[in-house]
Design an enzyme around this catalytic site. Structure first.
Site, PDB file in Angstrom:
ATOM      1  N   SER A  75      -1.421 -79.038 -39.314  1.00  0.00           N
ATOM      2  CA  SER A  75      -2.577 -79.946 -39.857  1.00  0.00           C
ATOM      3  C   SER A  75      -3.143 -79.259 -41.272  1.00  0.00           C
ATOM      4  O   SER A  75      -3.245 -77.951 -41.150  1.00  0.00           O
ATOM      5  CB  SER A  75      -3.826 -79.764 -38.874  1.00  0.00           C
ATOM      6  N   SER A  76      -2.997 -79.714 -42.227  1.00  0.00           N
ATOM      7  CA  SER A  76      -3.130 -79.123 -43.631  1.00  0.00           C
ATOM      8  C   SER A  76      -4.358 -78.641 -43.915  1.00  0.00           C
ATOM      9  O   SER A  76      -5.210 -78.830 -43.130  1.00  0.00           O
ATOM     10  CB  SER A  76      -2.797 -80.459 -44.668  1.00  0.00           C
ATOM     11  N   GLN A  77      -4.404 -77.699 -44.946  1.00  0.00           N
ATOM     12  CA  GLN A  77      -6.026 -77.013 -45.417  1.00  0.00           C
ATOM     13  C   GLN A  77      -6.841 -78.126 -45.588  1.00  0.00           C
ATOM     14  O   GLN A  77      -6.462 -78.914 -46.235  1.00  0.00           O
ATOM     15  CB  GLN A  77      -5.579 -76.323 -46.482  1.00  0.00           C
ATOM     16  N   PRO A  78      -7.857 -78.177 -44.737  1.00  0.00           N
ATOM     17  CA  PRO A  78      -8.974 -79.213 -44.987  1.00  0.00           C
ATOM     18  C   PRO A  78      -9.356 -79.425 -46.457  1.00  0.00           C
ATOM     19  O   PRO A  78      -9.490 -80.646 -46.923  1.00  0.00           O
ATOM     20  CB  PRO A  78     -10.020 -78.831 -44.183  1.00  0.00           C
TER      21      PRO A  78
END
Ligand SMILES: C[S@@+](CC[C@H](N)C(=O)[O-])C[C@H]1O[C@@H](n2cnc3c(N)ncnc32)[C@H](O)[C@@H]1O
Length: 352
Positions: A75-78
């Site tokens: 889950s990529s950096q928000p």
């Protein structure tokens, strides 16, 4: 503190996206992640483990799949995702294709913002697609989630108003240009940057790089990973002196230019006890190899990779070290090309 406020304070995030960030439960879409203990072991961190919620609601990319010791989904950096979603400039009623479903968190943000009916997402890993579809459903979102190779887009559901990719590319797949309507927008990691392109009616997509770095897992085929295997030290290599001892290694600058003009290559830096760079190795999928130490470079394989680095460096210095926002990209069915300041000022061929 509310997650959106933690990420952006009171400014810089559109009210609609702010609402989506507050509503979408990242902990349900990322019910566990992997953390590396020491240099080798990946340890699974679950909801019941201490620090789980703090990590999930922090501005951190979380590794969610590891195969043979190599991370293959996350889950990529928000804040990075939201910067890209902001650049996508969606309007109510827009239809969006996302490439790289991963956990489904980004698809959930899009579904919250636009409605599930407006969102399609493609994931190369069948099992990840199945799990993301199920978790999205449990959270009340029902976008179309399909397993497939995102490089082909999703022709059946085209045209799209917007396309966003969250795995790394080195060129713009032609299928995307065909599937996004004229005037539509593509936001995509290219090299170590993120580009925002507008699709024209003439079969080309063109635009500039966004500020800041891009740290995405590279595009891959099903069952594989994006890692470029080290070819091993060659038995014979050609040596010469080099004016370029090794690279500064910063995310910006020459490394960015090289990620465009010398795609599909990998780097390993050598450091001394104080962490200072002493040398580097560079290699490519075709077995080309270079090792730089002090003022000497040794090269082997079908291409002289360090020659490309030196040419790119000379050009980049000659231009006065331009920052990445001055770079742009023009993509057609046939090629993806880079330019500086304006499409007429192409980045020269570095002989890669
Ligand atoms: C950084 S993750 C995506 C994050 C995701 N958007 C999210 O919100 O969790 C990168 C994903 O790209 C997927 N991927 C890699 N190559 C792909 C391809 N050819 N087509 C579609 N997905 C791909 C990987 O399997 C991985 O799940």
């Amino acid at each position: 503190m509310a997650f959106a406020e933690k990420l952006f304070g009171s400014g810089e995030l559109d009210a609609e996206w702010r609402k989506a960030v507050e509503v979408v439960p990242r902990h349900l879409l990322v019910p566990f992640f992997y953390r590396q203990d020491g240099a080798v072991e990946w340890r699974r961190v679950r909801a019941e483990d201490p620090g789980f919620l703090a990590a999930v609601y922090s501005d951190t990319a979380l590794t969610t799949q590891v195969i043979d010791g190599v991370p293959t989904s996350s889950s990529s950096q928000p804040s990075l995702m939201l910067q890209m979603l902001g650049a996508l400039d969606v309007r109510d009623g827009d239809r969006v294709l996302e490439i790289a479903t991963g956990t489904g968190y980004n698809a959930a943000l899009l579904s919250e913002r636009l409605g599930s009916d407006q969102v399609c997402t493609v994931e190369v890993d069948r099992e990840l697609a199945r799990v993301a579809r199920a978790r999205l459903g449990e959270c009340g979102y029902e976008p179309v989630v399909l397993a497939g190779d995102g490089r082909q887009g999703l022709a059946d559901r085209a045209p799209y108003d917007r396309l966003i990719a969250t795995c790394g590319f080195t060129s713009v797949p032609p299928a995307w240009i065909a599937q996004v309507r004229s005037g539509g927008i593509i936001v995509c990691p290219l090299g170590v940057g993120n580009a925002r392109l507008v699709v024209g009616g003439d079969g080309r997509a063109e635009g500039r790089f966004l500020p800041g770095g891009s740290f995405f897992m590279g595009v891959r085929s099903e069952g594989g990973n994006a890692r470029i295997p080290y070819p091993g030290d060659p038995e014979e290599a050609v040596s010469r002196e080099t004016p370029l001892a090794c690279l500064d290694g910063e995310g910006d600058g020459l490394q960015f230019v090289l990620s465009l003009v010398l795609p599909d290559s990998a780097w390993a830096h050598e450091v001394d006890a104080d962490g200072a760079r002493t040398g580097c190795r560079l290699w490519a999928r075709d077995g080309s190899w270079a090792h730089v130490q002090g003022g000497e470079v040794r090269q082997a394989g079908p291409r002289r990779l360090w020659d490309v680095v030196e040419r790119a460096n000379e050009w980049w210095e000659g231009q006065g070290h331009p920052e990445r926002e001055r770079f742009g990209v023009t993509a057609t069915e046939f090629r993806t090309g880079w330019w500086l300041d304006s499409p007429g000022n192409a980045v020269p061929d570095m002989g890669a």
